[in-house]
Design an enzyme around this catalytic site. Structure first.
Site, PDB file in Angstrom:
ATOM      1  N   CYS A  43       9.966   7.763 -30.933  1.00  0.00           N
ATOM      2  CA  CYS A  43       9.442   6.708 -30.064  1.00  0.00           C
ATOM      3  C   CYS A  43      10.287   6.615 -28.798  1.00  0.00           C
ATOM      4  O   CYS A  43      11.481   6.890 -28.807  1.00  0.00           O
ATOM      5  CB  CYS A  43       9.458   5.362 -30.795  1.00  0.00           C
ATOM      6  SG  CYS A  43       8.701   4.020 -29.828  1.00  0.00           S
ATOM      7  N   ASP A  45      11.224   4.048 -27.434  1.00  0.00           N
ATOM      8  CA  ASP A  45      12.069   2.856 -27.546  1.00  0.00           C
ATOM      9  C   ASP A  45      13.537   3.188 -27.253  1.00  0.00           C
ATOM     10  O   ASP A  45      14.095   4.121 -27.836  1.00  0.00           O
ATOM     11  CB  ASP A  45      11.921   2.284 -28.972  1.00  0.00           C
ATOM     12  CG  ASP A  45      12.480   0.885 -29.091  1.00  0.00           C
ATOM     13  OD1 ASP A  45      13.673   0.692 -28.742  1.00  0.00           O
ATOM     14  OD2 ASP A  45      11.740  -0.018 -29.516  1.00  0.00           O
ATOM     15  N   ARG A  47      16.143   1.953 -28.129  1.00  0.00           N
ATOM     16  CA  ARG A  47      17.095   1.739 -29.223  1.00  0.00           C
ATOM     17  C   ARG A  47      17.124   2.881 -30.233  1.00  0.00           C
ATOM     18  O   ARG A  47      17.849   2.809 -31.228  1.00  0.00           O
ATOM     19  CB  ARG A  47      16.751   0.423 -29.948  1.00  0.00           C
ATOM     20  CG  ARG A  47      16.839  -0.804 -29.053  1.00  0.00           C
ATOM     21  CD  ARG A  47      16.141  -1.987 -29.669  1.00  0.00           C
ATOM     22  NE  ARG A  47      14.699  -1.767 -29.806  1.00  0.00           N
ATOM     23  CZ  ARG A  47      13.862  -2.662 -30.333  1.00  0.00           C
ATOM     24  NH1 ARG A  47      14.313  -3.814 -30.768  1.00  0.00           N
ATOM     25  NH2 ARG A  47      12.573  -2.383 -30.418  1.00  0.00           N
ATOM     26  N   HIS A  99      10.147   3.958 -36.355  1.00  0.00           N
ATOM     27  CA  HIS A  99      11.189   2.938 -36.535  1.00  0.00           C
ATOM     28  C   HIS A  99      10.559   1.580 -36.807  1.00  0.00           C
ATOM     29  O   HIS A  99       9.534   1.229 -36.218  1.00  0.00           O
ATOM     30  CB  HIS A  99      12.109   2.878 -35.315  1.00  0.00           C
ATOM     31  CG  HIS A  99      11.460   2.364 -34.072  1.00  0.00           C
ATOM     32  ND1 HIS A  99      11.636   1.073 -33.614  1.00  0.00           N
ATOM     33  CD2 HIS A  99      10.615   2.941 -33.193  1.00  0.00           C
ATOM     34  CE1 HIS A  99      10.939   0.903 -32.507  1.00  0.00           C
ATOM     35  NE2 HIS A  99      10.302   2.019 -32.233  1.00  0.00           N
ATOM     36  N   CYS A 102       8.664  -1.386 -34.388  1.00  0.00           N
ATOM     37  CA  CYS A 102       8.105  -0.637 -33.268  1.00  0.00           C
ATOM     38  C   CYS A 102       7.062  -1.493 -32.537  1.00  0.00           C
ATOM     39  O   CYS A 102       6.069  -1.924 -33.129  1.00  0.00           O
ATOM     40  CB  CYS A 102       7.461   0.656 -33.771  1.00  0.00           C
ATOM     41  SG  CYS A 102       6.797   1.681 -32.433  1.00  0.00           S
TER      42      CYS A 102
HETATM   43 CO    CO Z   1       8.616   2.187 -31.103  1.00  0.00          CO
END
Ligand code: CO
Length: 215
Positions: A43, A45, A47, A99, A102
Protein backbone atom coordinates in the site's frame (compact mmCIF):
# COMPACT_ATOMS: atom_id res chain seq x y z
CA UNK A 1 7.85 13.71 11.88
CA UNK A 2 9.69 15.55 9.12
CA UNK A 3 7.75 18.49 7.72
CA UNK A 4 10.47 20.57 6.07
CA UNK A 5 11.48 19.90 2.47
CA UNK A 6 15.09 20.95 3.04
CA UNK A 7 15.44 18.50 5.89
CA UNK A 8 15.17 15.65 3.38
CA UNK A 9 18.48 16.71 1.81
CA UNK A 10 20.20 17.23 5.16
CA UNK A 11 19.12 13.73 6.14
CA UNK A 12 20.29 12.35 2.83
CA UNK A 13 23.78 13.80 3.33
CA UNK A 14 24.02 12.19 6.76
CA UNK A 15 22.74 8.88 5.40
CA UNK A 16 25.32 8.84 2.59
CA UNK A 17 28.11 9.58 5.10
CA UNK A 18 27.00 6.89 7.55
CA UNK A 19 26.40 4.31 4.84
CA UNK A 20 29.77 4.92 3.18
CA UNK A 21 31.50 4.77 6.54
CA UNK A 22 29.95 1.39 7.32
CA UNK A 23 30.63 0.03 3.83
CA UNK A 24 32.85 2.06 1.47
CA UNK A 25 31.73 -0.11 -1.50
CA UNK A 26 27.98 0.19 -0.82
CA UNK A 27 27.12 2.62 -3.62
CA UNK A 28 29.71 1.22 -6.07
CA UNK A 29 28.23 -2.25 -5.67
CA UNK A 30 24.65 -1.05 -6.18
CA UNK A 31 25.66 1.01 -9.21
CA UNK A 32 26.75 -2.23 -10.90
CA UNK A 33 23.18 -3.54 -10.97
CA UNK A 34 20.43 -5.10 -8.93
CA UNK A 35 19.37 -8.70 -8.32
CA UNK A 36 16.59 -8.51 -5.73
CA UNK A 37 14.97 -11.81 -4.75
CA UNK A 38 11.66 -10.18 -3.81
CA UNK A 39 8.91 -8.20 -5.49
CA UNK A 40 6.81 -6.30 -2.98
CA UNK A 41 3.31 -5.11 -3.84
CA UNK A 42 2.22 -2.91 -0.96
CA UNK A 43 0.00 0.00 0.00
CA UNK A 44 1.10 3.58 -0.67
CA UNK A 45 0.39 4.35 3.01
CA UNK A 46 3.37 6.28 4.45
CA UNK A 47 3.39 4.02 7.50
CA UNK A 48 4.24 0.82 5.60
CA UNK A 49 7.73 1.21 4.07
CA UNK A 50 8.86 -2.13 2.58
CA UNK A 51 12.57 -1.92 3.39
CA UNK A 52 12.32 -0.49 6.86
CA UNK A 53 9.77 -2.96 8.27
CA UNK A 54 11.65 -5.96 6.84
CA UNK A 55 15.12 -4.83 7.87
CA UNK A 56 16.27 -4.86 4.26
CA UNK A 57 18.47 -2.51 2.27
CA UNK A 58 18.51 -0.84 -1.13
CA UNK A 59 18.95 -3.64 -3.67
CA UNK A 60 16.98 -6.24 -1.70
CA UNK A 61 13.37 -5.61 -2.74
CA UNK A 62 11.78 -4.48 -6.01
CA UNK A 63 8.75 -2.43 -5.01
CA UNK A 64 5.36 -1.51 -6.43
CA UNK A 65 2.95 0.42 -4.23
CA UNK A 66 -0.55 1.70 -4.84
CA UNK A 67 -3.61 2.44 -2.76
CA UNK A 68 -4.63 -0.74 -0.91
CA UNK A 69 -1.97 -2.98 -2.53
CA UNK A 70 -4.11 -3.94 -5.49
CA UNK A 71 -3.35 -6.23 -8.43
CA UNK A 72 -5.54 -4.81 -11.18
CA UNK A 73 -5.03 -6.63 -14.47
CA UNK A 74 -5.50 -3.48 -16.59
CA UNK A 75 -2.92 -1.54 -14.56
CA UNK A 76 0.02 -1.12 -16.97
CA UNK A 77 2.27 0.09 -14.19
CA UNK A 78 1.69 -2.99 -12.02
CA UNK A 79 1.95 -5.34 -15.03
CA UNK A 80 5.20 -3.74 -16.19
CA UNK A 81 6.72 -4.05 -12.72
CA UNK A 82 5.53 -7.67 -12.52
CA UNK A 83 6.87 -8.59 -15.96
CA UNK A 84 10.23 -6.95 -15.41
CA UNK A 85 10.74 -8.42 -11.96
CA UNK A 86 9.74 -11.97 -12.99
CA UNK A 87 11.26 -12.15 -16.48
CA UNK A 88 14.30 -9.90 -16.24
CA UNK A 89 15.26 -9.75 -12.57
CA UNK A 90 14.08 -13.31 -11.88
CA UNK A 91 12.65 -12.65 -8.42
CA UNK A 92 11.88 -15.80 -6.41
CA UNK A 93 9.11 -14.37 -4.26
CA UNK A 94 6.24 -11.98 -4.90
CA UNK A 95 4.81 -10.56 -1.70
CA UNK A 96 1.44 -8.83 -1.49
CA UNK A 97 1.46 -6.86 1.76
CA UNK A 98 -1.76 -5.45 3.17
CA UNK A 99 -2.11 -3.62 6.45
CA UNK A 100 -4.74 -3.33 9.14
CA UNK A 101 -6.31 0.12 9.29
CA UNK A 102 -5.93 0.56 5.52
CA UNK A 103 -7.82 3.73 4.54
CA UNK A 104 -8.59 2.31 1.11
CA UNK A 105 -10.23 -0.80 2.53
CA UNK A 106 -12.16 1.19 5.17
CA UNK A 107 -13.44 3.61 2.52
CA UNK A 108 -14.44 0.73 0.24
CA UNK A 109 -16.60 -0.65 3.06
CA UNK A 110 -18.54 2.60 3.32
CA UNK A 111 -20.92 4.48 1.08
CA UNK A 112 -19.36 7.96 0.89
CA UNK A 113 -18.17 9.32 -2.47
CA UNK A 114 -14.52 10.32 -2.30
CA UNK A 115 -13.89 11.08 -5.98
CA UNK A 116 -11.91 9.39 -8.73
CA UNK A 117 -10.58 6.85 -6.26
CA UNK A 118 -14.09 5.38 -5.89
CA UNK A 119 -13.41 3.54 -9.15
CA UNK A 120 -10.11 2.11 -7.87
CA UNK A 121 -11.68 1.08 -4.59
CA UNK A 122 -14.55 -0.66 -6.35
CA UNK A 123 -12.21 -3.59 -6.83
CA UNK A 124 -12.24 -3.97 -3.03
CA UNK A 125 -16.03 -3.85 -3.02
CA UNK A 126 -15.84 -6.78 -5.45
CA UNK A 127 -13.69 -8.66 -2.93
CA UNK A 128 -16.29 -7.88 -0.25
CA UNK A 129 -19.06 -9.25 -2.47
CA UNK A 130 -17.09 -12.47 -3.08
CA UNK A 131 -16.81 -13.00 0.68
CA UNK A 132 -19.96 -11.23 1.88
CA UNK A 133 -21.36 -14.21 3.79
CA UNK A 134 -18.25 -14.49 5.95
CA UNK A 135 -17.85 -10.72 6.35
CA UNK A 136 -21.49 -9.91 7.11
CA UNK A 137 -21.40 -12.53 9.89
CA UNK A 138 -18.75 -10.51 11.76
CA UNK A 139 -20.57 -8.03 14.06
CA UNK A 140 -17.59 -5.97 15.22
CA UNK A 141 -16.91 -3.44 12.42
CA UNK A 142 -13.18 -3.29 13.26
CA UNK A 143 -12.84 -7.07 13.08
CA UNK A 144 -14.83 -7.09 9.84
CA UNK A 145 -12.47 -4.48 8.37
CA UNK A 146 -9.41 -6.46 9.51
CA UNK A 147 -10.79 -9.58 7.87
CA UNK A 148 -11.47 -7.71 4.63
CA UNK A 149 -7.85 -6.51 4.66
CA UNK A 150 -6.76 -10.17 4.87
CA UNK A 151 -9.22 -11.41 2.24
CA UNK A 152 -8.21 -8.57 -0.07
CA UNK A 153 -4.58 -9.67 0.16
CA UNK A 154 -5.61 -13.27 -0.54
CA UNK A 155 -7.55 -12.20 -3.65
CA UNK A 156 -4.63 -10.12 -4.95
CA UNK A 157 -2.34 -13.15 -4.51
CA UNK A 158 -4.77 -15.20 -6.59
CA UNK A 159 -5.13 -12.38 -9.12
CA UNK A 160 -1.36 -12.53 -9.66
CA UNK A 161 -1.74 -16.24 -10.44
CA UNK A 162 -4.32 -15.36 -13.11
CA UNK A 163 -1.77 -13.33 -15.09
CA UNK A 164 0.02 -14.88 -18.08
CA UNK A 165 3.25 -13.52 -16.59
CA UNK A 166 3.03 -15.70 -13.48
CA UNK A 167 1.46 -18.70 -15.23
CA UNK A 168 4.17 -18.73 -17.92
CA UNK A 169 6.89 -18.53 -15.25
CA UNK A 170 5.42 -21.59 -13.53
CA UNK A 171 4.96 -23.47 -16.78
CA UNK A 172 8.58 -22.77 -17.70
CA UNK A 173 9.73 -24.26 -14.41
CA UNK A 174 10.75 -20.99 -12.77
CA UNK A 175 10.79 -21.20 -8.97
CA UNK A 176 8.35 -18.48 -8.03
CA UNK A 177 6.21 -18.24 -4.93
CA UNK A 178 3.43 -15.73 -4.39
CA UNK A 179 2.80 -14.82 -0.76
CA UNK A 180 0.18 -12.81 1.13
CA UNK A 181 1.16 -11.03 4.32
CA UNK A 182 -0.37 -8.40 6.57
CA UNK A 183 1.26 -5.61 8.59
CA UNK A 184 -0.14 -4.27 11.84
CA UNK A 185 0.51 -0.53 12.05
CA UNK A 186 -0.37 -0.66 15.78
CA UNK A 187 2.62 -2.85 16.75
CA UNK A 188 4.81 -3.17 13.65
CA UNK A 189 4.33 -6.94 13.37
CA UNK A 190 4.31 -8.62 9.95
CA UNK A 191 2.31 -11.83 9.66
CA UNK A 192 2.25 -14.44 6.91
CA UNK A 193 -1.37 -15.19 5.99
CA UNK A 194 -0.69 -18.76 4.90
CA UNK A 195 -1.99 -18.19 1.37
CA UNK A 196 1.28 -18.85 -0.48
CA UNK A 197 0.91 -20.41 -3.92
CA UNK A 198 3.42 -21.75 -6.44
CA UNK A 199 1.07 -23.34 -8.95
CA UNK A 200 -2.40 -22.83 -10.44
CA UNK A 201 -4.24 -25.01 -7.89
CA UNK A 202 -6.34 -22.07 -6.70
CA UNK A 203 -6.86 -20.64 -10.16
CA UNK A 204 -10.35 -21.41 -11.45
CA UNK A 205 -10.38 -23.19 -14.80
CA UNK A 206 -11.61 -20.23 -16.83
CA UNK A 207 -8.50 -18.22 -15.88
CA UNK A 208 -6.00 -20.90 -16.90
CA UNK A 209 -3.97 -20.33 -20.05
CA UNK A 210 -2.46 -22.96 -22.32
CA UNK A 211 1.29 -23.23 -22.34
CA UNK A 212 2.91 -20.89 -24.81
CA UNK A 213 5.60 -22.82 -26.66
CA UNK A 214 8.90 -21.02 -26.71
CA UNK A 215 10.24 -20.90 -30.28
CO1 CO B 1 -3.46 1.16 2.98
Amino acid sequence: MITSYNQLFDNNKKWVEQTTQANPDFFNDLANGQSPKFLWIGCSDSRVPANEITGTKPGDIFVHRNIANMVIHTDMSMLSVLDYSVNVLGVKHIIVCGHYGCGGVLTAMGHKQVGLIDNWLRHIKDVYRLHQDELNAIDDPHKRADRLVELNVQEQVRDLAKTTIVQNAWQNGQALQVHGIVYDIKNGILQDLGVTIDDTTYVEDVYRFETTQLA
